[in-house]
Design an enzyme around this catalytic site. Structure first.
Site, PDB file in Angstrom:
ATOM      1  N   ASP A  82       0.844  -1.186   0.000  1.00 60.29           N
ATOM      2  CA  ASP A  82       0.000   0.000   0.000  1.00 60.29           C
ATOM      3  C   ASP A  82       0.886   1.246   0.000  1.00 60.29           C
ATOM      4  O   ASP A  82       1.793   1.374   0.827  1.00 60.29           O
ATOM      5  CB  ASP A  82      -0.888  -0.026   1.254  1.00 60.29           C
ATOM      6  CG  ASP A  82      -1.947   1.054   1.256  1.00 60.29           C
ATOM      7  OD1 ASP A  82      -2.344   1.494   0.169  1.00 60.29           O
ATOM      8  OD2 ASP A  82      -2.387   1.444   2.362  1.00 60.29           O
ATOM      9  N   HIS A  83       0.638   2.157  -0.908  1.00 60.60           N
ATOM     10  CA  HIS A  83       1.371   3.422  -1.000  1.00 60.60           C
ATOM     11  C   HIS A  83       2.893   3.225  -1.080  1.00 60.60           C
ATOM     12  O   HIS A  83       3.652   3.776  -0.280  1.00 60.60           O
ATOM     13  CB  HIS A  83       1.039   4.332   0.184  1.00 60.60           C
ATOM     14  CG  HIS A  83      -0.319   4.944   0.102  1.00 60.60           C
ATOM     15  ND1 HIS A  83      -0.651   5.915  -0.816  1.00 60.60           N
ATOM     16  CD2 HIS A  83      -1.440   4.686   0.812  1.00 60.60           C
ATOM     17  CE1 HIS A  83      -1.929   6.238  -0.659  1.00 60.60           C
ATOM     18  NE2 HIS A  83      -2.428   5.510   0.304  1.00 60.60           N
ATOM     19  N   HIS A 180      -7.777   9.996   3.982  1.00 59.46           N
ATOM     20  CA  HIS A 180      -7.094   9.084   4.886  1.00 59.46           C
ATOM     21  C   HIS A 180      -7.344   9.435   6.351  1.00 59.46           C
ATOM     22  O   HIS A 180      -7.565  10.601   6.693  1.00 59.46           O
ATOM     23  CB  HIS A 180      -5.580   9.098   4.625  1.00 59.46           C
ATOM     24  CG  HIS A 180      -5.201   8.469   3.328  1.00 59.46           C
ATOM     25  ND1 HIS A 180      -4.365   9.079   2.416  1.00 59.46           N
ATOM     26  CD2 HIS A 180      -5.548   7.295   2.769  1.00 59.46           C
ATOM     27  CE1 HIS A 180      -4.199   8.290   1.369  1.00 59.46           C
ATOM     28  NE2 HIS A 180      -4.911   7.203   1.554  1.00 59.46           N
TER      29      HIS A 180
END
Length: 311
Positions: A82-83, A180
């Site tokens: 992720d990311h 987020h």
């Protein structure tokens, strides 16, 4: 069952009008809580690790635990970065057993994002791994990803065809109003997803899997529990679940969930220690935390994602 890529998962999800849950993992109990819920409901699942999770638990431990979960449950499970902040991190995950990676170049100028994403795609595809790219930026905080309020930007639909064609990405994260972290909106603000952007993206990329980050709903009961037992969490308003369900019936094939799990786990731990102050055996207090995670994931699968019995 060995780990899988998301290719077949997303194909079935797009055609079936549902989404796959991508749940962030940091330790064994979180992995167990998520996969027990998925097993109970016969749902495919994506377990994803941020760069921060890899620093905390170490790459090797995380890969081994996710592989153990796939073998134990027999479910189709993808292991996703992720990311991913740079090519080197993505390469390490590709070489180290991940089946999917995200390269997040959304903070870069457009042409630099294209170049970086293409570089990762070429390496990943040569090793049988799929890639998620991102266009547009979400406000909020997730590990080292920080975008201040007012500096977020919606995805521009007119860029998506060019981006996908030139980079070769397998899925695309877009910004349509999610953010987020737990604290998504100020008091009085009404959460609203830009379905007009999603519809336009779907028209320009028919059949192509879209991803939503920052899609936690934030259970108010868990917030109250944390505060009841000594926490100081302010009111948090997440994304309404009916909006997420609508998105998952359209082009969105992957919805990320992290904050909801953290909040549920923290609420269970605080409640347990308040009621059992003399407990010191980790098995005593991590069991209700794991159960809370299982409950959150079960709810997401049935109410938001619609992927029960799709494994």
């Amino acid at each position: 069952m060995p780990l899988v890529t998301t290719t077949e998962m997303f194909k079935k999800a797009y055609e079936g009008g549902y989404a796959i849950g991508a749940f962030n993992v940091n330790n064994m109990e979180i992995i167990q809580g998520i996969t027990r819920a998925a097993k109970k409901l016969n749902a495919p699942v994506i377990l994803q690790c941020s760069a921060g999770a890899r620093k905390y638990a170490s790459h090797g431990y995380l890969v081994a635990m996710v592989k153990a979960a796939a073998e134990e449950t027999g479910l189709p499970i993808a292991l996703h970065l992720d990311h991913g902040p740079d090519f080197e991190t993505c390469k390490a995950c590709i070489d180290g057993g991940f089946t999917s990676v995200m390269i997040d170049g959304s903070h870069l100028p457009y042409e630099e994002n294209v170049a970086l994403t293409k570089q990762v795609v070429e390496y990943a595809h040569a090793h049988g791994v799929v890639v998620e790219g991102e266009l547009g930026t979400l406000a909020g905080v997730e590990d080292d990803v920080v975008v201040e309020e007012g500096h977020e930007s919606y995805t521009k639909p007119e860029q998506v065809e060019d981006f996908v064609t030139r980079t070769g990405v397998d899925s695309l994260a877009i910004a349509i109003g999610t953010s987020h972290g737990a604290y998504k909106f100020k008091p009085g603000q009404k959460p609203q997803l830009r379905f007009d952007i999603l519809e336009e993206v779907e028209k320009r990329l028919p059949g192509f899997p879209i991803v939503l980050h920052g899609a936690s709903s934030v259970n108010q009961d868990d917030i109250k529990t944390i505060n009841e037992f000594g926490g100081e969490m302010p009111d948090a308003i997440g994304i309404p679940e009916d909006m997420l369900r609508k998105a998952s019936s359209m082009a969105v094939c992957k919805i990320n969930v992290d904050s909801d799990i953290r909040i549920a786990m923290t609420a269970a731990l605080r409640k347990h220690f308040s009621e059992n102050p003399k407990h010191f055996d980790p098995r005593q207090y991590l069991t209700p935390a794991r159960d809370a995670i299982e409950g959150v994931v079960s709810h997401k699968i049935e109410t938001v994602l619609g992927c029960a019995d799709k494994a």
